[in-house]
Design a protein around this motif. Structure first.
Motif, PDB file in Angstrom:
ATOM      1  N   VAL A   1      56.046  -6.584  28.508  1.00 50.90           N
ATOM      2  CA  VAL A   1      55.230  -5.834  27.552  1.00 50.90           C
ATOM      3  C   VAL A   1      53.762  -5.836  27.986  1.00 50.90           C
ATOM      4  O   VAL A   1      53.079  -4.823  27.871  1.00 50.90           O
ATOM      5  CB  VAL A   1      55.365  -6.427  26.128  1.00 50.90           C
ATOM      6  N   LEU A   2      53.288  -6.952  28.497  1.00 53.71           N
ATOM      7  CA  LEU A   2      51.879  -7.030  28.894  1.00 53.71           C
ATOM      8  C   LEU A   2      51.564  -6.119  30.082  1.00 53.71           C
ATOM      9  O   LEU A   2      50.419  -5.692  30.236  1.00 53.71           O
ATOM     10  CB  LEU A   2      51.483  -8.476  29.177  1.00 53.71           C
ATOM     11  N   LYS A   3      52.551  -5.772  30.894  1.00 51.35           N
ATOM     12  CA  LYS A   3      52.323  -4.774  31.943  1.00 51.35           C
ATOM     13  C   LYS A   3      51.995  -3.435  31.309  1.00 51.35           C
ATOM     14  O   LYS A   3      51.088  -2.723  31.764  1.00 51.35           O
ATOM     15  CB  LYS A   3      53.544  -4.633  32.847  1.00 51.35           C
ATOM     16  N   SER A   4      52.703  -3.084  30.248  1.00 49.69           N
ATOM     17  CA  SER A   4      52.408  -1.842  29.520  1.00 49.69           C
ATOM     18  C   SER A   4      51.026  -1.922  28.882  1.00 49.69           C
ATOM     19  O   SER A   4      50.277  -0.949  28.872  1.00 49.69           O
ATOM     20  CB  SER A   4      53.460  -1.586  28.438  1.00 49.69           C
ATOM     21  N   GLU A   5      50.691  -3.088  28.369  1.00 49.14           N
ATOM     22  CA  GLU A   5      49.376  -3.277  27.744  1.00 49.14           C
ATOM     23  C   GLU A   5      48.278  -3.005  28.751  1.00 49.14           C
ATOM     24  O   GLU A   5      47.321  -2.292  28.460  1.00 49.14           O
ATOM     25  CB  GLU A   5      49.281  -4.700  27.179  1.00 49.14           C
ATOM     26  N   ARG A   6      48.405  -3.540  29.942  1.00 53.94           N
ATOM     27  CA  ARG A   6      47.378  -3.331  30.971  1.00 53.94           C
ATOM     28  C   ARG A   6      47.265  -1.853  31.334  1.00 53.94           C
ATOM     29  O   ARG A   6      46.162  -1.322  31.467  1.00 53.94           O
ATOM     30  CB  ARG A   6      47.676  -4.171  32.204  1.00 53.94           C
ATOM     31  N   ARG A   7      48.416  -1.186  31.474  1.00 59.07           N
ATOM     32  CA  ARG A   7      48.380   0.247  31.793  1.00 59.07           C
ATOM     33  C   ARG A   7      47.700   1.048  30.686  1.00 59.07           C
ATOM     34  O   ARG A   7      46.923   1.961  30.953  1.00 59.07           O
ATOM     35  CB  ARG A   7      49.799   0.779  32.005  1.00 59.07           C
ATOM     36  N   MET A   8      47.963   0.710  29.429  1.00 59.56           N
ATOM     37  CA  MET A   8      47.374   1.455  28.315  1.00 59.56           C
ATOM     38  C   MET A   8      45.874   1.201  28.205  1.00 59.56           C
ATOM     39  O   MET A   8      45.110   2.107  27.884  1.00 59.56           O
ATOM     40  CB  MET A   8      48.062   1.087  26.996  1.00 59.56           C
ATOM     41  N   VAL A   9      45.436  -0.019  28.486  1.00 57.80           N
ATOM     42  CA  VAL A   9      43.992  -0.310  28.472  1.00 57.80           C
ATOM     43  C   VAL A   9      43.293   0.465  29.585  1.00 57.80           C
ATOM     44  O   VAL A   9      42.244   1.075  29.370  1.00 57.80           O
ATOM     45  CB  VAL A   9      43.721  -1.830  28.588  1.00 57.80           C
ATOM     46  N   ILE A  10      43.889   0.481  30.771  1.00 55.46           N
ATOM     47  CA  ILE A  10      43.309   1.240  31.886  1.00 55.46           C
ATOM     48  C   ILE A  10      43.259   2.716  31.533  1.00 55.46           C
ATOM     49  O   ILE A  10      42.238   3.388  31.747  1.00 55.46           O
ATOM     50  CB  ILE A  10      44.109   0.988  33.182  1.00 55.46           C
ATOM     51  N   ARG A  11      44.349   3.241  30.983  1.00 55.91           N
ATOM     52  CA  ARG A  11      44.385   4.649  30.591  1.00 55.91           C
ATOM     53  C   ARG A  11      43.321   4.952  29.537  1.00 55.91           C
ATOM     54  O   ARG A  11      42.672   5.990  29.584  1.00 55.91           O
ATOM     55  CB  ARG A  11      45.762   5.014  30.060  1.00 55.91           C
ATOM     56  N   PHE A  12      43.121   4.026  28.590  1.00 56.18           N
ATOM     57  CA  PHE A  12      42.095   4.207  27.556  1.00 56.18           C
ATOM     58  C   PHE A  12      40.722   4.382  28.198  1.00 56.18           C
ATOM     59  O   PHE A  12      39.978   5.304  27.851  1.00 56.18           O
ATOM     60  CB  PHE A  12      42.084   2.997  26.605  1.00 56.18           C
ATOM     61  N   TYR A  13      40.381   3.506  29.142  1.00 60.42           N
ATOM     62  CA  TYR A  13      39.059   3.599  29.768  1.00 60.42           C
ATOM     63  C   TYR A  13      38.951   4.803  30.696  1.00 60.42           C
ATOM     64  O   TYR A  13      37.867   5.386  30.812  1.00 60.42           O
ATOM     65  CB  TYR A  13      38.708   2.303  30.497  1.00 60.42           C
ATOM     66  N   GLU A  14      40.042   5.206  31.337  1.00 59.72           N
ATOM     67  CA  GLU A  14      39.996   6.412  32.163  1.00 59.72           C
ATOM     68  C   GLU A  14      39.741   7.641  31.295  1.00 59.72           C
ATOM     69  O   GLU A  14      38.933   8.503  31.654  1.00 59.72           O
ATOM     70  CB  GLU A  14      41.299   6.587  32.936  1.00 59.72           C
ATOM     71  N   GLN A  15      40.402   7.731  30.150  1.00 59.39           N
ATOM     72  CA  GLN A  15      40.186   8.855  29.244  1.00 59.39           C
ATOM     73  C   GLN A  15      38.780   8.811  28.662  1.00 59.39           C
ATOM     74  O   GLN A  15      38.139   9.841  28.500  1.00 59.39           O
ATOM     75  CB  GLN A  15      41.216   8.845  28.126  1.00 59.39           C
ATOM     76  N   ARG A  16      38.315   7.633  28.364  1.00 62.50           N
ATOM     77  CA  ARG A  16      36.974   7.464  27.790  1.00 62.50           C
ATOM     78  C   ARG A  16      35.915   7.928  28.786  1.00 62.50           C
ATOM     79  O   ARG A  16      34.913   8.509  28.389  1.00 62.50           O
ATOM     80  CB  ARG A  16      36.779   5.993  27.464  1.00 62.50           C
ATOM     81  N   LYS A  17      36.154   7.649  30.063  1.00 62.11           N
ATOM     82  CA  LYS A  17      35.195   8.024  31.107  1.00 62.11           C
ATOM     83  C   LYS A  17      35.084   9.548  31.200  1.00 62.11           C
ATOM     84  O   LYS A  17      34.028  10.072  31.505  1.00 62.11           O
ATOM     85  CB  LYS A  17      35.644   7.438  32.443  1.00 62.11           C
ATOM     86  N   ARG A  18      36.178  10.247  30.914  1.00 65.23           N
ATOM     87  CA  ARG A  18      36.171  11.708  30.998  1.00 65.23           C
ATOM     88  C   ARG A  18      35.469  12.370  29.826  1.00 65.23           C
ATOM     89  O   ARG A  18      35.106  13.525  29.895  1.00 65.23           O
ATOM     90  CB  ARG A  18      37.609  12.215  31.078  1.00 65.23           C
ATOM     91  N   GLU A  19      35.326  11.647  28.725  1.00 63.67           N
ATOM     92  CA  GLU A  19      34.689  12.222  27.541  1.00 63.67           C
ATOM     93  C   GLU A  19      33.172  12.111  27.703  1.00 63.67           C
ATOM     94  O   GLU A  19      32.620  11.021  27.688  1.00 63.67           O
ATOM     95  CB  GLU A  19      35.121  11.478  26.272  1.00 63.67           C
ATOM     96  N   HIS A  20      32.550  13.236  27.822  1.00 57.09           N
ATOM     97  CA  HIS A  20      31.096  13.246  27.975  1.00 57.09           C
ATOM     98  C   HIS A  20      30.453  13.709  26.671  1.00 57.09           C
ATOM     99  O   HIS A  20      30.904  14.665  26.064  1.00 57.09           O
ATOM    100  CB  HIS A  20      30.675  14.181  29.101  1.00 57.09           C
TER     101      HIS A  20
END
Length: 72
Positions: free
Chosen positions: A49-68
């Motif tokens: 489950v924690l592997k999924s957690e890490r992927r979702m946190v990374i995805r969160f910050y990648e999406q956040r970076k795209r929001e200007h």
């Protein structure tokens, strides 16, 4: 359900705002539910489950970076 408090604590250490952390935890739960058929029951559940957690946190910050935000 037993892994949820641990996942929540891990996400809260990585995502500062509580609202965002709760969203990420929901995304982790959805991904785990959708991919549960791939889980090898001979292995511990929480690390999987924690592997999924890490992927979702990374995805969160990648999406956040795209929001200007542009102020005029």
């Amino acid at each position: 359900m037993q892994a949820q408090p641990t996942v929540y604590r891990f996400v809260c250490t990585a995502v500062a705002r509580r609202h965002d952390a709760e969203d990420v935890v929901q995304q982790v739960a959805l991904e785990v539910a959708n991919s549960f058929g791939n889980y090898d029951k001979s292995r511990p559940f929480l690390p999987w489950v924690l592997k999924s957690e890490r992927r979702m946190v990374i995805r969160f910050y990648e999406q956040r970076k795209r929001e200007h935000v542009i102020f005029s």
